[in-house]
Design a protein around this motif. Structure first.
Motif, mmCIF file in Angstrom:
data_model
loop_
_atom_site.group_PDB
_atom_site.id
_atom_site.type_symbol
_atom_site.label_atom_id
_atom_site.label_comp_id
_atom_site.label_asym_id
_atom_site.label_seq_id
_atom_site.Cartn_x
_atom_site.Cartn_y
_atom_site.Cartn_z
ATOM 1 N N VAL A 144 1.046 -5.579 -12.089
ATOM 2 C CA VAL A 144 -0.177 -4.973 -11.143
ATOM 3 C C VAL A 144 -0.771 -6.078 -10.593
ATOM 4 O O VAL A 144 -0.754 -6.081 -9.196
ATOM 5 N N ARG A 145 -0.987 -7.364 -11.281
ATOM 6 C CA ARG A 145 -1.703 -8.369 -10.682
ATOM 7 C C ARG A 145 -0.864 -9.100 -9.655
ATOM 8 O O ARG A 145 -1.178 -9.390 -8.431
ATOM 9 N N GLU A 146 0.572 -9.241 -9.864
ATOM 10 C CA GLU A 146 1.532 -9.871 -8.773
ATOM 11 C C GLU A 146 1.782 -9.239 -7.855
ATOM 12 O O GLU A 146 1.781 -9.759 -6.754
ATOM 13 N N ILE A 147 1.889 -7.712 -7.987
ATOM 14 C CA ILE A 147 2.092 -6.879 -6.847
ATOM 15 C C ILE A 147 0.737 -7.062 -6.014
ATOM 16 O O ILE A 147 0.590 -7.140 -4.608
ATOM 17 N N GLY A 148 -0.679 -7.195 -6.636
ATOM 18 C CA GLY A 148 -1.883 -7.404 -5.837
ATOM 19 C C GLY A 148 -1.679 -8.584 -4.860
ATOM 20 O O GLY A 148 -2.201 -8.622 -3.641
ATOM 21 N N GLN A 149 -1.346 -9.585 -5.599
ATOM 22 C CA GLN A 149 -1.442 -11.046 -4.922
ATOM 23 C C GLN A 149 -0.184 -10.786 -3.453
ATOM 24 O O GLN A 149 -0.260 -11.172 -2.452
ATOM 25 N N LEU A 150 1.063 -10.287 -3.886
ATOM 26 C CA LEU A 150 2.186 -10.394 -3.066
ATOM 27 C C LEU A 150 1.543 -9.218 -1.647
ATOM 28 O O LEU A 150 1.937 -9.841 -0.576
ATOM 29 N N LEU A 151 1.020 -8.289 -2.004
ATOM 30 C CA LEU A 151 0.801 -7.470 -1.108
ATOM 31 C C LEU A 151 -0.760 -7.696 -0.368
ATOM 32 O O LEU A 151 -1.355 -6.909 0.536
ATOM 33 N N GLU A 152 -1.553 -8.344 -1.045
ATOM 34 C CA GLU A 152 -2.873 -8.760 -0.666
ATOM 35 C C GLU A 152 -3.931 -7.448 -0.808
ATOM 36 O O GLU A 152 -4.525 -7.104 0.051
ATOM 37 N N LEU A 153 -3.698 -6.904 -2.114
ATOM 38 C CA LEU A 153 -4.450 -5.502 -2.485
ATOM 39 C C LEU A 153 -5.188 -6.106 -3.899
ATOM 40 O O LEU A 153 -4.717 -6.633 -4.532
ATOM 41 N N LYS A 154 -6.255 -5.230 -3.940
ATOM 42 C CA LYS A 154 -7.029 -5.394 -5.069
ATOM 43 C C LYS A 154 -6.045 -4.697 -6.297
ATOM 44 O O LYS A 154 -5.333 -3.834 -6.019
ATOM 45 N N GLU A 155 -6.211 -5.311 -7.616
ATOM 46 C CA GLU A 155 -5.599 -4.590 -8.669
ATOM 47 C C GLU A 155 -5.643 -3.132 -8.869
ATOM 48 O O GLU A 155 -4.906 -2.253 -9.049
ATOM 49 N N GLY A 156 -7.171 -2.700 -8.531
ATOM 50 C CA GLY A 156 -7.205 -1.415 -8.504
ATOM 51 C C GLY A 156 -6.637 -0.445 -7.438
ATOM 52 O O GLY A 156 -6.280 0.635 -7.888
ATOM 53 N N THR A 157 -6.505 -0.920 -6.285
ATOM 54 C CA THR A 157 -5.546 -0.298 -5.238
ATOM 55 C C THR A 157 -4.117 -0.076 -5.645
ATOM 56 O O THR A 157 -3.471 0.762 -5.383
ATOM 57 N N VAL A 158 -3.608 -1.210 -6.268
ATOM 58 C CA VAL A 158 -2.284 -1.295 -6.765
ATOM 59 C C VAL A 158 -2.170 0.020 -7.661
ATOM 60 O O VAL A 158 -1.239 0.709 -7.505
#
Length: 182
Positions: A144-158
């Motif tokens: 979830v953290r990596e997806i957040g970084q890749l897509l520039e989203l907060k972890e909660g949003t992911v």
């Protein structure tokens, strides 16, 4: 491994300064990973190659905007994501994915070829924000953290997009679909 990574960072720094050969070396060294990501985004070989070509062309001009050389692949994948969005927006027909064996279900479902295809088709029907997080999470095993970084989203949003994407899949496939797959 560490030496190889350091060499790549040197290439990225050279590319940022305008060295197109260095950019080519980075893309070549990471071509398997980059192609796999493009394939996951698009669902087929031809579209993956198309967005790769577009992303590579765009990266030649945009490389100067990269601020952190360590995040070259993340930066390049964001370009591919944008290219994928453009590709799908320009299409009037639905992209069908057939025969992809890479779907991994962390809930423990047992898939046959036909159920895998059904699920992949359903995934391709989702809004981009849900499809991308599901693909990165299940296909690529991104956290979830990596997806957040890749897509520039907060972890909660992911996490929310993962949950809502799974809910939409359940609606598309029908509530009893999961029971038949077990």
């Amino acid at each position: 491994m560490g030496n190889s990574k350091n060499e790549e960072i040197v290439w990225v720094k050279r590319a940022i300064k305008g060295d197109k050969e260095a950019l080519g070396l980075i893309l070549e060294k990471n071509q398997a990973y980059i192609y796999k990501m493009a394939y996951i985004y698009t669902g087929n070989q031809q579209d993956a190659l198309d967005i790769l070509q577009e992303a590579a062309a765009q990266s030649v001009d945009a490389i100067r905007t990269l601020k952190e050389p360590n995040y070259f692949l993340t930066w390049f994948c964001k370009i591919m994501i944008r290219q994928t969005g453009k590709l799908f927006k320009n299409r009037q027909h639905e992209v069908l994915v057939e025969g992809n064996q890479e779907w991994v279900d962390r809930a423990g479902l047992i898939f046959t070829d036909s159920t895998s295809i059904d699920i992949l088709k359903a995934v391709m029907m989702l809004e981009d924000k849900y499809r991308l997080v599901l693909q990165l999470y299940y296909y690529q095993d991104f956290s979830v953290r990596e997806i957040g970084q890749l897509l520039e989203l907060k972890e909660g949003t992911v996490k929310t997009n993962l949950k809502r994407g799974r809910e939409q899949l359940r609606k598309i496939l029908g509530e009893d679909y999961y029971d038949r797959s077990r």
